[in-house]
Design an enzyme around this catalytic site. Structure first.
Site, PDB file in Angstrom:
ATOM      1  N   ASP A  11      -8.632   3.914   0.912  1.00 39.41           N
ATOM      2  CA  ASP A  11      -7.468   4.684   1.350  1.00 39.41           C
ATOM      3  C   ASP A  11      -7.117   4.374   2.811  1.00 39.41           C
ATOM      4  OD1 ASP A  11      -5.393   6.439   1.039  1.00 39.41           O
ATOM      5  OD2 ASP A  11      -6.609   8.254   1.191  1.00 39.41           O
ATOM      6  N   HIS A  28      -1.325  -2.937   2.791  1.00 39.77           N
ATOM      7  CA  HIS A  28      -1.911  -3.306   1.495  1.00 39.77           C
ATOM      8  C   HIS A  28      -2.396  -4.756   1.531  1.00 39.77           C
ATOM      9  CE1 HIS A  28      -0.688   0.499  -0.041  1.00 39.77           C
ATOM     10  NE2 HIS A  28       0.605   0.224  -0.129  1.00 39.77           N
ATOM     11  N   LEU A 122     -22.770  -9.896  -9.014  1.00 35.56           N
ATOM     12  CA  LEU A 122     -22.071  -8.614  -8.890  1.00 35.56           C
ATOM     13  C   LEU A 122     -21.006  -8.431  -9.979  1.00 35.56           C
ATOM     14  CD1 LEU A 122     -21.277  -6.146  -6.925  1.00 35.56           C
ATOM     15  CD2 LEU A 122     -19.502  -7.698  -6.093  1.00 35.56           C
TER      16      LEU A 122
HETATM   17  C1  IPE Z   1      -6.308   7.538  -3.920  1.00 41.62           C
HETATM   18  O1  IPE Z   1      -5.526   7.428  -2.788  1.00 41.62           O
HETATM   19  C2  IPE Z   1      -6.005   6.430  -4.885  1.00 41.62           C
HETATM   20  C3  IPE Z   1      -6.372   5.087  -4.453  1.00 41.62           C
HETATM   21  C4  IPE Z   1      -7.045   4.776  -3.384  1.00 41.62           C
HETATM   22  C5  IPE Z   1      -5.961   4.029  -5.333  1.00 41.62           C
HETATM   23  P1  IPE Z   1      -4.180   8.268  -2.603  1.00 41.62           P
HETATM   24  O2  IPE Z   1      -3.641   7.909  -1.275  1.00 41.62           O
HETATM   25  O3  IPE Z   1      -3.299   8.063  -3.775  1.00 41.62           O
HETATM   26  O4  IPE Z   1      -4.745   9.752  -2.640  1.00 41.62           O
HETATM   27  P2  IPE Z   1      -4.112  11.133  -2.123  1.00 41.62           P
HETATM   28  O5  IPE Z   1      -2.733  11.219  -2.700  1.00 41.62           O
HETATM   29  O6  IPE Z   1      -4.081  11.077  -0.633  1.00 41.62           O
HETATM   30  O7  IPE Z   1      -5.030  12.193  -2.621  1.00 41.62           O
HETATM   31  C1  IPE Z   2      -4.538   3.179  -0.349  1.00 44.68           C
HETATM   32  O1  IPE Z   2      -3.774   3.294   0.810  1.00 44.68           O
HETATM   33  C2  IPE Z   2      -3.942   2.217  -1.352  1.00 44.68           C
HETATM   34  C3  IPE Z   2      -3.325   2.861  -2.523  1.00 44.68           C
HETATM   35  C4  IPE Z   2      -3.410   4.123  -2.838  1.00 44.68           C
HETATM   36  C5  IPE Z   2      -2.579   2.006  -3.418  1.00 44.68           C
HETATM   37  P1  IPE Z   2      -2.505   4.256   0.876  1.00 44.68           P
HETATM   38  O2  IPE Z   2      -1.319   3.474   0.433  1.00 44.68           O
HETATM   39  O3  IPE Z   2      -2.746   5.501   0.119  1.00 44.68           O
HETATM   40  O4  IPE Z   2      -2.423   4.526   2.431  1.00 44.68           O
HETATM   41  P2  IPE Z   2      -2.113   5.921   3.139  1.00 44.68           P
HETATM   42  O5  IPE Z   2      -3.076   6.923   2.565  1.00 44.68           O
HETATM   43  O6  IPE Z   2      -0.710   6.249   2.840  1.00 44.68           O
HETATM   44  O7  IPE Z   2      -2.367   5.636   4.588  1.00 44.68           O
HETATM   45 MG    MG Z   3      -3.552   7.300   0.617  1.00 38.97          MG
END
Ligand code: IPE
Ligand code: IPE
Ligand code: MG
Length: 234
Positions: A11, A28, A122
């Site tokens: 995240d 990303h 792995l």
């Molecule tokens: C969780 O992250 C899902 C992934 C890392 C793929 P999100 O960014 O979607 O989670 P919330 O919405 O903050 O809980």
């Molecule tokens: C995690 O990073 C990747 C996915 C959930 C696809 P985020 O895109 O959720 O990044 P933040 O949480 O908005 O910073």
């Molecule tokens: Mg996120």
């Protein structure tokens, strides 16, 4: 001790990009570098399974432009990482509701899974279009259709054949499970770090493993019992 199965909720990509005044997708892209670094380190450290939450069922509700960029990135990563899989003897697996993925992406996934199926190092498990509640529902449905056989629901989960995670890491400071492996994390150790996913590399991963090594897992027993068991097995 090295955990057998490490799961990561990757995240913070969007915030990482925002901090730099860039579009979310830039985070990303940088995040895929962390994926490679962590997969290589996990292979080197002798971890059996590395599970990465890449896209949740709920993430489909993001703006369409971000979703399609993410899917494009997924497809190109799968193609680009084939040499990494070969070099590190990595078996590549995708888990999730694949009915929601495009035919083209599913074809690329199948190709990479077939190509790496006999690799013995792995196992890298990418969770795509996955949610813990979806997994429990689909497992329960198939279990019931089979006449509700005695025994474990595990065999029907999308992660069947993969041991439960020993350690779950979540980056970016959020302390929640966000519908990841709800069933499988019953006794998993949780590790939260403020580091954003694009900054989470080998050193940060190693720190999480060190912290894990210092924990005592009790599985409902007392600490004394666990100490005794450890001594007995010596
Ligand atoms: C969780 O992250 C899902 C992934 C890392 C793929 P999100 O960014 O979607 O989670 P919330 O919405 O903050 O809980
Ligand atoms: C995690 O990073 C990747 C996915 C959930 C696809 P985020 O895109 O959720 O990044 P933040 O949480 O908005 O910073
Ligand atoms: Mg996120």
């Amino acid at each position: 001790m090295v955990p057998r199965h490490v799961a990561i909720i990757m995240d913070g990509n969007g915030r990482w990009a925002k901090q730099r005044g860039k579009e979310r997708i830039y985070g990303h892209y940088e995040g895929t570098e962390s994926v490679r670094a962590c997969a290589e380190y996990a292979a080197e450290a002798g971890i059996g399974y590395l599970s990465l939450f890449a896209f949740s069922e709920e993430n489909w509700a993001r703006p369409e432009a971000e979703v399609s960029e993410l899917m494009r990135l997924m497809a190109s990563s799968i193609l680009n990482e084939r040499p990494t899989f070969r070099k590190n003897n990595i078996r590549f697996v995708v888990v999730g509701n694949r009915a929601h993925l495009s035919d083209a992406l599913n074809k690329d996934i199948d190709g990479a899974m077939e190509e790496t199926a006999s690799n013995t190092g792995l196992t890298l498990v990418i969770f795509l279009s996955y949610s813990g509640r979806w997994d429990i529902m689909q497992a329960a449905g198939r279990w019931a259709a089979d006449g509700a056989p005695e025994g474990r629901l595990d065999d029907y989960m999308a992660t069947s054949g993969i041991p439960d995670p020993d350690l779950l890491i979540r980056t970016s400071g959020e302390q929640r499970i966000s519908n990841f492996m709800l069933w499988q994390c019953a006794y998993t150790e949780f590790y939260f770090t403020d580091t954003l996913w694009p900054d989470f590399r080998k050193a940060e991963f190693r720190q999480a493993l060190d912290e894990f090594a210092s924990r005592q897992r009790r599985f409902g027993k007392t600490g004394d019992q666990i100490t005794q068991e450890k001594n007995d097995s010596k």
